[in-house]
Scaffold this active site. Structure first.
Site, PDB file in Angstrom:
ATOM      1  N   TYR A   1      39.092  33.233  44.552  1.00  0.00           N
ATOM      2  CA  TYR A   1      37.848  33.049  43.808  1.00  0.00           C
ATOM      3  C   TYR A   1      37.736  31.631  43.263  1.00  0.00           C
ATOM      4  O   TYR A   1      38.698  30.867  43.261  1.00  0.00           O
ATOM      5  CB  TYR A   1      37.732  34.077  42.674  1.00  0.00           C
ATOM      6  CG  TYR A   1      38.606  33.807  41.467  1.00  0.00           C
ATOM      7  CD1 TYR A   1      39.978  34.024  41.517  1.00  0.00           C
ATOM      8  CD2 TYR A   1      38.062  33.323  40.298  1.00  0.00           C
ATOM      9  CE1 TYR A   1      40.770  33.761  40.414  1.00  0.00           C
ATOM     10  CE2 TYR A   1      38.857  33.060  39.178  1.00  0.00           C
ATOM     11  CZ  TYR A   1      40.214  33.287  39.259  1.00  0.00           C
ATOM     12  OH  TYR A   1      41.008  33.020  38.168  1.00  0.00           O
TER      13      TYR A   1
ATOM     14  N   ARG B   1      38.957  23.011  46.301  1.00  0.00           N
ATOM     15  CA  ARG B   1      40.023  23.934  45.888  1.00  0.00           C
ATOM     16  C   ARG B   1      39.832  25.298  46.534  1.00  0.00           C
ATOM     17  O   ARG B   1      40.800  25.948  46.939  1.00  0.00           O
ATOM     18  CB  ARG B   1      40.071  24.067  44.366  1.00  0.00           C
ATOM     19  CG  ARG B   1      41.227  24.967  43.904  1.00  0.00           C
ATOM     20  CD  ARG B   1      41.408  24.982  42.410  1.00  0.00           C
ATOM     21  NE  ARG B   1      40.257  25.557  41.738  1.00  0.00           N
ATOM     22  CZ  ARG B   1      40.110  25.588  40.413  1.00  0.00           C
ATOM     23  NH1 ARG B   1      41.044  25.077  39.631  1.00  0.00           N
ATOM     24  NH2 ARG B   1      39.037  26.128  39.874  1.00  0.00           N
TER      25      ARG B   1
ATOM     26  N   ARG C   1      44.040  50.671  55.251  1.00  0.00           N
ATOM     27  CA  ARG C   1      45.070  50.094  54.386  1.00  0.00           C
ATOM     28  C   ARG C   1      46.388  49.848  55.126  1.00  0.00           C
ATOM     29  O   ARG C   1      47.002  50.770  55.648  1.00  0.00           O
ATOM     30  CB  ARG C   1      45.322  51.020  53.187  1.00  0.00           C
ATOM     31  CG  ARG C   1      46.226  50.394  52.145  1.00  0.00           C
ATOM     32  CD  ARG C   1      46.449  51.307  50.945  1.00  0.00           C
ATOM     33  NE  ARG C   1      47.307  50.658  49.961  1.00  0.00           N
ATOM     34  CZ  ARG C   1      48.629  50.564  50.063  1.00  0.00           C
ATOM     35  NH1 ARG C   1      49.251  51.103  51.096  1.00  0.00           N
ATOM     36  NH2 ARG C   1      49.333  49.935  49.139  1.00  0.00           N
TER      37      ARG C   1
ATOM     38  N   HIS D   1      49.544  46.573  54.743  1.00  0.00           N
ATOM     39  CA  HIS D   1      49.799  45.276  54.097  1.00  0.00           C
ATOM     40  C   HIS D   1      49.571  44.092  55.034  1.00  0.00           C
ATOM     41  O   HIS D   1      49.040  43.071  54.635  1.00  0.00           O
ATOM     42  CB  HIS D   1      51.239  45.213  53.566  1.00  0.00           C
ATOM     43  CG  HIS D   1      51.445  46.013  52.315  1.00  0.00           C
ATOM     44  ND1 HIS D   1      51.219  47.367  52.249  1.00  0.00           N
ATOM     45  CD2 HIS D   1      51.864  45.637  51.080  1.00  0.00           C
ATOM     46  CE1 HIS D   1      51.487  47.789  51.021  1.00  0.00           C
ATOM     47  NE2 HIS D   1      51.880  46.761  50.295  1.00  0.00           N
TER      48      HIS D   1
ATOM     49  N   LYS E   1      44.359  30.345  43.803  1.00  0.00           N
ATOM     50  CA  LYS E   1      43.407  30.971  42.864  1.00  0.00           C
ATOM     51  C   LYS E   1      43.042  32.354  43.412  1.00  0.00           C
ATOM     52  O   LYS E   1      41.964  32.572  43.965  1.00  0.00           O
ATOM     53  CB  LYS E   1      42.182  30.073  42.670  1.00  0.00           C
ATOM     54  CG  LYS E   1      41.462  30.351  41.345  1.00  0.00           C
ATOM     55  CD  LYS E   1      40.551  29.228  40.956  1.00  0.00           C
ATOM     56  CE  LYS E   1      39.628  29.584  39.807  1.00  0.00           C
ATOM     57  NZ  LYS E   1      40.268  29.882  38.531  1.00  0.00           N
TER      58      LYS E   1
ATOM     59  N   GLU F   1      51.343  26.794  32.200  1.00  0.00           N
ATOM     60  CA  GLU F   1      49.919  26.709  31.861  1.00  0.00           C
ATOM     61  C   GLU F   1      49.637  27.874  30.926  1.00  0.00           C
ATOM     62  O   GLU F   1      50.559  28.480  30.393  1.00  0.00           O
ATOM     63  CB  GLU F   1      49.065  26.771  33.137  1.00  0.00           C
ATOM     64  CG  GLU F   1      49.322  28.011  33.971  1.00  0.00           C
ATOM     65  CD  GLU F   1      48.548  28.053  35.280  1.00  0.00           C
ATOM     66  OE1 GLU F   1      47.496  27.400  35.389  1.00  0.00           O
ATOM     67  OE2 GLU F   1      49.012  28.763  36.197  1.00  0.00           O
TER      68      GLU F   1
HETATM   69  C1  LIG Z   1      45.543  30.249  35.431  1.00  0.00           C
HETATM   70  C2  LIG Z   1      44.540  29.152  35.247  1.00  0.00           C
HETATM   71  N1  LIG Z   1      44.975  27.907  35.038  1.00  0.00           N
HETATM   72  C3  LIG Z   1      44.116  26.884  34.854  1.00  0.00           C
HETATM   73  C4  LIG Z   1      42.736  27.088  34.861  1.00  0.00           C
HETATM   74  C5  LIG Z   1      41.802  25.930  34.645  1.00  0.00           C
HETATM   75  O1  LIG Z   1      41.169  25.581  35.854  1.00  0.00           O
HETATM   76  P1  LIG Z   1      39.735  24.911  35.871  1.00  0.00           P
HETATM   77  O2  LIG Z   1      39.864  23.603  35.118  1.00  0.00           O
HETATM   78  O3  LIG Z   1      39.468  24.688  37.307  1.00  0.00           O
HETATM   79  O4  LIG Z   1      38.779  25.864  35.218  1.00  0.00           O
HETATM   80  C6  LIG Z   1      42.230  28.369  35.096  1.00  0.00           C
HETATM   81  C7  LIG Z   1      40.786  28.596  35.126  1.00  0.00           C
HETATM   82  O5  LIG Z   1      40.275  29.643  34.982  1.00  0.00           O
HETATM   83  C8  LIG Z   1      43.154  29.434  35.294  1.00  0.00           C
HETATM   84  O6  LIG Z   1      42.721  30.685  35.521  1.00  0.00           O
END
Ligand SMILES: Cc1ncc(COP(=O)(O)O)c(C=O)c1O
Length: 296
Positions: free
Chosen positions: A37, A56, A104, A106, A151, A188
């Site tokens: 996403y 990205r 289904r 994997h 992501k 993070e």
């Molecule tokens: C786990 C995570 N880290 C960092 C970010 C920050 O990313 P961005 O600056 O692209 O929103 C997000 C954004 O939702 C995130 O889900």
């Protein structure tokens, strides 16, 4: 169930009302969280750093071997149509691509048609109060997987991490991962990147497979250069976060946001202890200028 807003969304080639969009129960996004996403911020109905978000998206899709179903111009056209139909001026465009519908199993089926879903929602920016006083965060062990650079829609680990701070009425959960040398390093937060200020410089963790490269990672580098703040990505031991002059969060919705309390203790030193600092203030201002200059 919460009632859904009566807005337009896009699903597999069609624009439809959000409360009428339906996908198969065999969609691998539903069964496995097998999807990617993106969330693109929109200001005054103009998309901010759209190219970077699309780059990205393409990178994440390639990492999980889902073909990118659209060229950038097609994504843009769809995003603009949803944005135009939404009542809010400032919005978030959400894009989700799953591997598609299959029985289904994997292993990745061949030749599946990806499911493409897009919607637009009103941006819920940080409040004036949060910007003035800063926000509280809680720290926790980073128990997520080792491909946090992707992501992925499979966000249960991030949901569990976020709830640790939500349960305490705090804004984010800041995560640390123990390295093979026994030291815990900053990764993070559950849905944001995390920064510290040390001797006037903005420091963030290095890019790696252990954290998401937020679109604001490069943006903040540019803003630091513009306003003359030193910027460096390097491993950040846990102790450096607790003794930092400032701690900041960044994300599409938070933009840059000051953290003034960590696990209940005030952040920073001297007169600025527990208050947003000067590096935050300069970056926030520069960010507002960038929004006007760089939205398309
Ligand atoms: C786990 C995570 N880290 C960092 C970010 C920050 O990313 P961005 O600056 O692209 O929103 C997000 C954004 O939702 C995130 O889900």
């Amino acid at each position: 169930m919460q009632s859904l807003p009566d807005t337009l969304c896009y699903l597999n080639g069609e624009y439809t009302r959000l409360d009428q969009a339906k996908v198969s129960v065999l969609d691998r996004g539903f069964i496995f969280g097998d999807g990617i996403y993106e969330v693109v911020p929109v200001y005054g109905r103009r998309l901010f750093r759209f190219e970077e978000h699309m780059a990205r998206l393409a990178r994440s899709l390639a990492k999980v071997r889902i073909p990118n179903p659209h060229a950038e111009a097609e994504w843009l056209e769809r995003a603009r149509r949803l944005s135009a139909a939404h009542s809010a001026e400032d919005q978030l465009v959400y894009i989700q691509v799953t591997r598609g519908v299959a029985l289904r199993d994997h292993a990745m089926p061949v030749d599946l048609e990806p499911t493409v879903f897009m919607m637009c929602s009103a941006m819920k920016p940080a409040t004036a109060e949060q910007r003035h006083h800063g926000v509280a965060c809680i720290t926790a062990r980073d128990f997520r997987w080792e491909r946090a650079d992707i992501k992925a829609t499979s966000l249960l680990p991030n949901v569990l991490a976020r709830q640790i701070s939500a349960d305490k009425g705090a804004t984010e959960t800041i995560l640390f991962r123990e390295a093979s040398n026994g030291i815990k390093y900053l990764s993070e937060a559950s849905a944001s990147n995390v920064w510290i200020v040390h001797e006037g410089a903005l420091l963030g963790p290095p890019k790696s497979e252990l954290l998401l490269e937020g679109i604001r990672v490069e943006l903040l580098r540019e803003l630091c250069e513009e306003v003359g703040i030193a910027y460096n990505l390097r491993p950040i031991p846990e102790a450096d976060v607790f003794t930092a002059d400032e701690v900041l969060l960044s994300s599409a919705t938070k933009e840059v946001l000051p953290v003034t309390s960590l696990d209940g203790e005030p952040v920073g030193h001297g007169a600025l202890r527990g208050k947003p600092g000067p590096v935050y203030a300069r970056l926030y201002e520069a960010y507002q200028r960038a929004k006007l200059a760089q939205s398309i």
